[in-house]
Design an enzyme around this catalytic site. Structure first.
Site, PDB file in Angstrom:
ATOM      1  N   CYS A  98      10.256 -21.483  -0.265  1.00 15.98           N
ATOM      2  CA  CYS A  98       9.157 -22.274  -0.825  1.00 15.98           C
ATOM      3  C   CYS A  98       9.617 -23.703  -1.111  1.00 15.98           C
ATOM      4  O   CYS A  98       9.912 -24.440  -0.182  1.00 15.98           O
ATOM      5  CB  CYS A  98       8.596 -21.585  -2.071  1.00 15.98           C
ATOM      6  N   HIS A 226       7.650 -15.899  -0.484  1.00 13.94           N
ATOM      7  CA  HIS A 226       8.671 -15.546  -1.478  1.00 13.94           C
ATOM      8  C   HIS A 226       9.142 -14.096  -1.324  1.00 13.94           C
ATOM      9  O   HIS A 226       8.507 -13.196  -1.872  1.00 13.94           O
ATOM     10  CB  HIS A 226       8.085 -15.686  -2.878  1.00 13.94           C
ATOM     11  N   GLU A 228      11.574 -12.678  -2.840  1.00 17.11           N
ATOM     12  CA  GLU A 228      12.008 -12.126  -4.130  1.00 17.11           C
ATOM     13  C   GLU A 228      10.826 -11.661  -4.976  1.00 17.11           C
ATOM     14  O   GLU A 228      11.010 -10.977  -5.971  1.00 17.11           O
ATOM     15  CB  GLU A 228      12.870 -13.150  -4.872  1.00 17.11           C
TER      16      GLU A 228
END
Lengths: 271, 995
Positions: A98, A226, A228
C-alpha cells in the site's frame, strides 16, 4: 527447523501505521522481524546490511501530503538511497504494501528500469472515485511472474484500503513490464474473470487492473492490497458465511487465510 | 503584503482523476462545468537560490504524471475562471509543514517553521460560467472561517502574473502582558464580562466566559477576601475554562429538586457502584469515571478503555475541522488513559438534518453569517473523521447516521476511541499514575496558536452570532501519530514519565491544573511554551486549544532521555515548568507571576447550582390512519429512508481493517449491509475479542424521555449480544446531548432519562464506565427570510456498549446464510409505535410532518434478559447461523436487512409472530418494541434451539428461501409484502448512492 531465521526490518515513522501487524505476520511466518524507525535507520545503516528482508508497510507517511509516498520517498532518497540499492543487490527481499508500494514506486525500485537514479517510472494516482476505498478484492496472480513472494499462489482474497492506488504507467514502460512479466497481480471478478476496470472489483481504476508489480529479479515487489489484513480466517469479510460450510462438514475452522502465504514465501526463500 | 520568492505550481500532464470527480460533483449541483483542472501550489519564502528552487520543485512532482513550474503560472488549455483556495493566516497548514521538512532534509538547513512555506490549491473551471457562478462554486469548495479564496477570470489570470505570490503571514498586534480585571463593578458589567467576555482596551469583548452570576460573585469574593487583589485576565479566563459546563458538568453535578447529590452521582455513578458491589468477584471494571477514558478488564494482562466525546459546536461552524479534531481529540483520551493506552478502534455517530434541505439559516442579520447547509455539514463531518481516523492508522468500524430536522441548527458529532493498555508497566499498575512534586511539566506535540480559544466555554453556550470563529480548530493527525508512537510504543515502556494527560478543552490551563491535583501544585513559565507565531496574549497561550498536545510529568533524571527520544522521533517536546506541593498554581511570564491561585479554589470553588425541574410535556395524540391492504410500497419506502438507509459510503471510506483487528465488520454479508455491532480482535496472538455497539432514539424523547433512555441502553446491549457479547462482560457509556438546559421542563426530561439510566443499567448489570454531556445544543438566529428562528435538538442520549468476548470465532453476523434455515423471532411484539420511523413516514407522507404518537416502546429488563441469556447460550453452542437485533423500523427492517445481507429470500408468516395483543399487519411489521431479535437456525439445530428458548417468547416465523423474493403473509394468508431482494437493495442504497 531452519538453522537461522531470516532477519526482517519493518520500517516505521512519520505516519507509517501497519508496522505492528506486518511484523506479526513476519514473525508468525518464521522471521526474526524488527520494527525500525526511519530516523534510527539513517543513523545506523548497518542494520540494513545485517538483514535479509525489508518491508515498507502500509500507512499514511507524512499524511500523504504532496502525494502519497512522495515525502517518505524523498526522505529515503535524501539519506538512504545508496544503502537501499546495496541491500537490493544482495540476495535479499523487499516488499512494499500500500503506502509502502507508493514509496517504492516514487523511489523507482519497482519496476526498476532506471538504474540507481531514484526516479519513478510508474505512478499510483488518486483513485478514479477520488475517495478512500476500504474493501475486499479478488486478485489473480499473473502466470509466469518472477515474484518470490507469490510462488505457488494463484489467487488471493484480501482487502485494499487506499485513496491513491490507481496504477498508471506510460505505454513504453507498461509494454516493457509486460514483456518481462513484471505485472504480478491483477484485480479480478469473484468468478475469476478479469475485472476490466469495473468498480468496485477494480477498486481504483488501475490501468489493466494492475494491483502489484515487481522488478526483474522477482525479489522486489510492491502491492496495493494488504496481505497482513487477510492472514487469518476471522479477518475475512465472508468468514461467518464460510463457517457454516465448515460446521456442516463438522470440520475445524482454519487458522490462516490467503495473505499469510506471501509472508511465508518470503521466509521460505531463505530456508 | 509580503511576497514569497518562489511560487511552485504542480499540475497533471495526464488526465487528473481529481478534476473529473470534482466536475461531476459540480454538475450534480447544477453548475455547467465541463472540466476542472487543478494545480497544487507552494509559496516558498526563504533564502533559497533559484537552482535550489528547481530541485525543490522536482522533489514535489510525481514525474510520470505531473509537471511543475517555478514563478510561472500554470495555464491549462481551457478555463473560464481560476479559483485559488489556501488557509487563512495562522490556520494549521499540514501540507506546508511536510514540504518544509522535506526541503530542510534536501538542503540540510533549517527554515522558519511558520513563515517559510505555504500551500494552496487552484481549481481552473472550464465551462459556460460567469463570475457569479464562479463565486457560488467557490463557496462550495471553501470555508470562509478557515480558508481564503481568490477568484480570477481567465483574462485577469493570464494577463497578470497568475495568482501572485502574497504570503498569508499572521500579524497580530503584540499584547504580550497580562491585564488586571476589576470585578468590583455593578452586576450589569459583571454580567457583560461573563456573557461577552473581558473587554480589551478598545472596548471589544474577548468572547464568552460562560459563567453565571453566582460564580462571578464567588470569584469576586475570593479575590477580595483571600487574595486581596484584583484578578488578572489569565486567572479569570482559566477559572472560566475549569468551571465551564463543558469541563465540570455543572448541570449533572447540580442539586436537582430533591436529588441533593445531583443526577450524575445518584443515577450514573451510583448505578456503576451498585453493579460493581453486586458483581463482587466478577466485577470487571478497572478504572471508571476518574481518568480520560473508562477501563475494563480484557484479560490477565490487558485493560481495554473506551471514551466517547461530542464535537458539536465546532462541527457546526467548520464540519471538517470540527470532526477531525473531534476524532483525533478523543484518540488522545485513549493516550491520556492511565500511562497511555494504544488506540485500537474508533466509533462515530452523526446526527444531521436532511441533506436535501437547502433553505438557509443565518447566525446574524446579514447574508455573510449563513450557516453551512446540512449537506455541506454532512459531507464535511464525514470527511473529517475519514482523514483523522485513516491517517492515524486507527480502524473505524462502528458508527451510525441519524436524521431529524431539528439538527439543522447544530449537528451532533459523536466520536469515540477504544484503547488497549497493559495492566502493569515496569511492574507498576498502569492506571495508578501520579505526577510528583519536582517533576518537570512537559508539553509534547503541536505548538500553541490562537486556534480553539474559548472552545470549552463556547460549547457551553447556544450557537449564535457571538460564537467565536477562533473556536475552530484544524487537526494534524500526522503530528499526533508521531507523538502517539513515540509515547505509547516507546517512552511509556521505558518508564520515562510519571503521569500523562491530554490537552483538550481549556488547553494547558486544564491539563496542568488537573495533573497538579496529583502533585499538589505547579509553576509554569509561560514564555517557554512554543508558539506557532508571535503576538499571543498570555491568557491565550494558557487556554488555547491548539491540537495534538499531551502534557506529561517527567522526573528530572529522566528528562534528558525523554527529550532526546522525542527529538529523534520528530516530536517537539518542551519543559514548561515544574510540579510542586505548594497547594498553589502559579504561572509566570518572564519571572513575574501573572496567575497565582489556590488550587483548591480552582478545582472546588465552583458553587453548586440548585436546579428545579418541571414535569415533561403531555404526550402527543394518537394518529389515526388505516392499514393499507398492500404493504409492499410502504415496506420499500421504509427500508430506504434517511434513518434506515445504507451508509455504505461511510463504511468503505473509513478504514476498518488497519491493525488487522477486524472480525465483525461494518458491512456484512454478500449484500454488504450495515450491521449494528462490530467485533475487533485487538491482540493478534489472542482470540479474545471486543464487541462494540450503540443505541440512540431521539424520536422517543417527544413522548417519554425515560423510555428513550431505557431503549437506548437496551438496544446498545442487545446489539452487542447478537454479535457475540455476554451480559457478564458488558459495559456502557453515556453521552447526553440536551438542549435549552436552563428550562425546567428540559431539566425534567433530563432527570427522567437519568432515572432510566440507573434502573436499566442496574437491571442488566451493565455498568457505566465513562460519559460526557453537552447541554446547550440550540441555535438562535434567523431563517431564510431573516425572521428570528430558534431550533433546539431533540433530547438525545447516545449509549455505547463495549464487551469482551472469549473467542472471536464465535462472533455472529446479521446475514441469512443458507436456504432452508428457519427464521425465528425472539421477544414479544407490542402495540408500540409512538416515535417510530413508520409513524414519521406516514405523517410525512400525509401532512409533511412526522407523526409522533402516544406510546413509544418500553423496556422490560427482566423479561428481555432471559432472551439475551438464551441467545448467548445458543451462540456459544454455535447453533445460530445469523442474529439481527430489531431496532428502528421494527421487524420489517430487521428481516429485510438480514435477507439483503445474505442475498437470500424469505417467506414470513406474520400470524406466527409472538404478540402481546391482536394487532394490524403494519403495526406488527413496524412496531419498534424492544428486546426482540431475529435469528436463523439450520433445521437440524432447531430442536436444540427451541429447547434453549422454551422459557422466553419465541416463534419460528418463516424460512430462508433461495428465490430472492421477500414475501410476508398476513393472518388471512394474503401476501402483504412481495419484493425482490434486488429491488430492496436498490431502494436501501439509493439515498446516498452519489455520496
Amino acid at each position: 527447523m531452519p538453522m537461522t531465521r531470516p532477519k526482517a526490518i519493518v520500517l516505521t515513522g512519520y505516519g507509517i501505521n501497519c508496522d505492528d501487524e506486518t511484523r506479526f505476520a513476519m514473525e508468525y511466518s518464521g522471521a526474526d522481524a524488527r520494527i525500525i524507525h526511519v530516523n534510527d535507520l539513517i543513523e545506523n545503516r548497518k542494520k540494513l546490511r545485517e538483514s535479509q528482508i525489508f518491508i515498507f508497510p502500509g500507512g499514511f507517511s507524512y499524511g500523504d501530503d504532496t502525494g502519497s509516498g512522495k515525502a517518505l520517498a524523498n526522505r529515503i532518497k535524501n539519506n538512504l538511497l545508496e544503502d537501499l540499492y546495496e541491500f537490493i543487490e544482495r540476495d535479499t527481499l523487499m516488499l512494499g504494501i500500500c503506502n509502502g508500494f507508493q514509496v517504492m514506486a516514487n523511489i523507482g525500485v519497482v519496476p526498476g528500469f532506471h538504474g540507481k537514479t531514484g526516479e519513478a517510472q510508474i505512478a499510483l494516482e488518486h483513485n478514479s472515485s477520488f475517495r478512500y476505498q476500504c474493501r475486499w478484492v479478488d486478485l489473480a496472480v499473473e502466470k509466469g511472474c518472477p515474484s518470490v513472494f507469490l510462488r505457488g499462489i494463484r489467487s488471493l482474497h484480501i482487502p485494499v484500503a487506499h485513496g491513491e492506488g490507481k496504477f498508471y504507467a506510460p505505454p513504453d514502460v507498461l509494454e516493457r513490464m509486460k514483456s518481462l512479466n513484471l505485472v504480478t497481480m491483477r484485480y479480478r471478478l469473484p468468478d475469476g474473470a478479469p475485472a476490466r476496470g469495473e468498480f468496485p472489483y477494480n477498486p481504483n481504476g488501475s490501468m489493466e487492473d494492475i494491483a502489484s508489480i515487481c522488478d526483474t529479479t522477482g525479489r522486489v515487489m510492491g502491492m496495493m492490497p494488504h496481505p497482513e489484513r487477510g492472514m487469518f480466517f476471522t479477518q475475512r469479510d465472508d468468514w461467518t458465511l464460510l463457517r457454516e460450510d465448515y460446521r456442516s462438514r463438522d470440520e475445524k475452522l482454519p487458522e490462516e487465510s490467503d495473505g499469510m502465504a506471501i509472508f511465508k514465501n518470503a521466509v521460505t526463500y531463505f530456508i | 503584503m509580503q511576497e514569497a520568492r518562489y511560487r511552485i505550481e504542480v499540475f497533471y500532464k495526464t488526465d487528473d482523476p481529481r478534476g473529473n470527480v470534482i466536475a461531476k460533483k459540480l454538475n450534480s449541483l447544477g453548475y455547467p462545468v465541463q472540466k476542472v483542472f487543478l494545480s497544487n501550489n507552494y509559496l516558498i519564502n526563504a533564502d533559497i537560490a533559484a537552482e535550489e528552487a528547481e530541485r525543490i520543485a522536482r522533489m514535489l512532482v510525481q514525474p510520470v504524471v505531473e509537471s511543475y513550474s517555478v514563478n510561472l503560472p500554470y495555464k491549462p488549455e481551457r478555463f473560464a475562471f481560476a479559483v485559488e483556495i489556501g488557509f487563512l493566516p495562522g490556520v494549521t497548514d499540514n501540507v506546508s509543514h511536510t514540504v518544509r521538512e522535506s526541503i530542510e532534509d534536501l538542503l540540510k538547513r533549517e527554515l522558519d517553521r511558520e513563515k517559510s512555506v505555504f500551500s494552496s490549491v487552484t481549481y481552473y473551471l472550464d465551462g459556460d460560467i460567469d463570475l457569479d457562478r464562479a463565486v457560488e462554486i467557490g463557496r462550495e469548495l471553501y470555508n470562509p472561517l478557515i480558508q481564503r479564496i481568490k477568484i480570477l477570470s481567465k483574462n485577469d489570470y493570464t494577463g497578470d502574473s497568475g495568482m501572485g505570490r502574497a504570503v498569508p503571514v499572521v500579524s497580530i498586534a503584540e499584547h504580550p502582558s497580562a491585564d488586571t480585571v476589576s470585578l468590583d463593578v455593578p452586576d450589569e458589567e459583571l454580567m457583560a464580562i461573563a456573557r461577552e467576555g473581558i473587554a480589551d482596551s478598545d472596548g471589544t469583548r474577548r468572547g464568552p466566559l460562560a459563567l453565571d452570576m453566582l460564580s462571578m460573585h464567588v470569584i469576586r469574593d475570593y479575590f477580595n477576601e483571600k487574595e486581596k487583589r484584583e484578578p488578572t485576565d489569565v486567572e479569570l479566563e482559566s477559572i472560566a475554562q475549569t468551571w465551564s459546563e463543558h469541563c465540570k458538568h455543572t448541570i449533572f453535578a447540580a442539586e436537582m429538586d430533591d436529588v441533593r447529590e445531583g443526577i450524575y452521582r445518584r443515577y450514573i455513578k451510583e448505578a456503576t457502584m451498585r453493579i460493581r458491589r453486586e458483581k463482587g468477584d466478577r466485577d470487571f471494571c478497572v478504572s471508571v469515571f476518574e481518568d480520560n477514558s473508562g477501563g475494563i478488564a480484557f484479560d490477565e494482562e490487558y485493560i481495554v478503555s473506551d471514551k466517547v466525546e461530542t464535537h458539536n459546536s465546532p462541527s457546526a461552524l467548520d464540519p471538517f475541522g470540527g470532526s477531525i479534531t473531534g476524532i483525533v481529540g478523543v484518540n488522545r483520551d485513549a493516550m491520556g488513559f492511565g500511562m497511555a493506552a494504544r488506540p485500537v478502534a474508533n466509533r462515530y455517530g452523526f446526527c444531521f438534518a436532511d441533506p436535501r434541505d437547502e433553505r438557509p439559516l443565518y447566525r446574524g442579520r446579514d447574508a455573510s453569517t449563513r450557516l453551512l447547509s446540512p449537506r455541506r455539514i454532512l459531507e464535511g463531518v464525514v470527511h473529517g473523521v475519514n482523514v483523522g481516523g485513516n491517517t492515524s492508522g486507527i480502524p473505524t468500524p462502528q458508527g451510525f447516521l441519524y436524521f431529524d430536522r431539528r439538527y439543522k441548527g447544530k449537528p451532533l458529532v459523536f466520536v469515540g476511541t477504544v484503547g488497549l493498555l497493559p495492566r502493569k508497566i515496569n511492574g507498576k499498575s498502569a492506571v495508578g499514575k501520579k505526577a510528583m512534586p519536582g517533576d518537570n511539566i512537559i508539553m509534547a506535540g503541536g505548538r500553541v496558536g490562537r486556534d480553539g480559544i474559548h472552545g470549552a466555554t463556547f460549547s457551553s453556550e447556544a450557537l449564535s452570532s457571538g460564537s467565536p470563529a477562533t473556536a475552530v480548530q484544524i487537526g494534524d493527525p500526522i503530528t499526533q501519530k508521531k507523538m502517539s508512537d513515540a509515547i505509547v510504543k516507546e517512552a511509556r515502556d521505558l518508564g520515562l514519565y510519571s503521569s500523562i494527560t491530554d490537552n483538550g478543552a481549556g488547553g494547558l490551563s486544564c491539563s496542568v491544573a488537573e495533573m497538579a491535583r496529583e502533585a499538589g501544585g505547579f509553576i509554569v513559565d509561560l514564555e517557554k511554551v512554543p508558539l506557532k507565531y508571535p503576538g499571543l496574549s498570555p491568557w491565550q497561550i494558557w487556554v488555547s486549544e491548539s491540537q495534538e498536545r499531551m502534557t506529561l510529568s517527567v522526573p528530572g533524571h529522566r528528562t534528558g532521555e525523554f527529550l532526546d527520544l522525542m527529538k529523534k522521533r520528530g516530536v517537539e517536546a518542551t519543559v514548561i515548568g515544574t510540579f510542586t506541593d505548594s497547594g498553589r498554581g502559579i504561572v509566570r511570564l518572564r519571572g513575574e507571576a501573572i496567575f497565582d491561585l489556590d488550587l483548591d479554589f480552582l478545582h472546588n470553588g465552583l458553587p453548586r447550582k440548585k436546579l428545579l425541574t418541571s414535569a415533561p410535556r403531555a404526550p402527543k395524540p394518537h394518529p389515526d390512519f388505516a392499514c393499507p391492504s398492500d404493504l409492499t410500497a410502504n415496506f420499500l419506502e421504509m427500508i430506504g429512508r434517511l434513518n434506515t438507509s445504507s451508509f455504505e459510503f461511510i463504511s468503505t471510506q473509513y478504514d476498518h481493517e488497519v491493525q488487522g483487528n477486524s472480525a465483525v465488520k461494518p458491512l456484512q454479508g454478500k449484500g454488504r449491509i450495515n450491521g449494528n455491532a462490530s467485533v475487533i480482535r485487538p491482540i493478534l496472538s489472542s482470540k479474545k475479542g471486543v464487541v462494540l455497539s450503540q443505541g440512540l432514539y431521539p424520536s422517543y424523547s417527544d413522548i417519554d424521555p425515560y423510555s428513550m433512555a431505557a431503549c437506548s441502553i437496551d438496544t446498545a446491549v442487545r446489539n452487542a449480544i447478537c454479535a457475540g457479547a455476554s451480559l457478564d462482560m458488558l459495559a456502557i457509556l453515556d453521552n447526553f446531548c440536551w438542549c435549552d438546559s436552563n428550562n425546567p421542563e428540559r431539566l425534567g426530561e433530563l432527570k427522567r432519562a437519568a432515572e432510566a439510566c440507573y434502573d436499566t443499567a442496574v437491571a442488566f448489570g451493565t455498568p457505566f464506565i465513562s460519559g460526557k454531556d453537552s447541554m446547550f445544543n440550540d441555535f438562535k438566529g434567523f431563517d431564510e427570510n431573516f425572521n428570528p428562528a430558534s431550533i433546539s435538538i431533540p433530547p438525545t442520549l447516545l449509549v455505547s456498549s463495549i464487551g469482551v468476548m472469549e473467542n472471536v470465532e464465535l462472533a455472529q453476523t446479521i446475514d441469512f446464510k443458507r436456504e432452508g434455515d428457519f427464521i425465528y423471532v425472539l421477544g414479544t411484539t407490542r402495540s408500540e409505535w409512538g416515535g417510530s420511523e413508520y409513524l414519521a413516514f406516514i405523517g410525512e407522507s400525509a401532512t409533511g410532518s412526522p407523526y409522533i404518537g402516544d406510546r413509544c416502546p418500553s423496556v422490560k429488563p427482566d423479561e428481555f434478559m432471559k432472551t439475551y441469556r438464551a441467545l448467548e447460550l445458543a451462540v456459544r453452542e454455535q447453533i445460530v447461523s445469523s442474529a439481527m437485533s430489531v431496532e428502528r423500523g421494527g421487524l420489517a427492517l430487521a428481516l429485510a436487512k438480514s435477507a439483503m445481507a445474505g442475498m437470500l429470500g424469505a417467506e414470513i408468516e406474520l400470524p406466527s409472530v409472538p404478540v402481546s395483543s391482536d394487532m394490524r399487519a403494519d403495526m406488527m411489521l413496524f412496531s419498534e418494541s424492544q428486546g426482540r431479535i431475529v435469528v436463523t437456525v439450520a433445521p437440524d439445530a432447531a430442536t436444540r434451539f427451541e429447547q434453549l428458548c422454551r422459557a422466553i417468547p419465541h416463534a419460528q416465523i418463516g424460512k430462508v428461501s433461495g428465490g430472492r423474493h421477500f414475501l410476508v403473509k398476513d393472518a388471512a394468508g394474503t401476501t402483504v409484502v412481495d419484493a425482490t431482494i434486488d429491488s430492496m437493495l436498490k431502494k436501501h442504497k439509493s439515498i446516498f448512492a452519489n455520496y
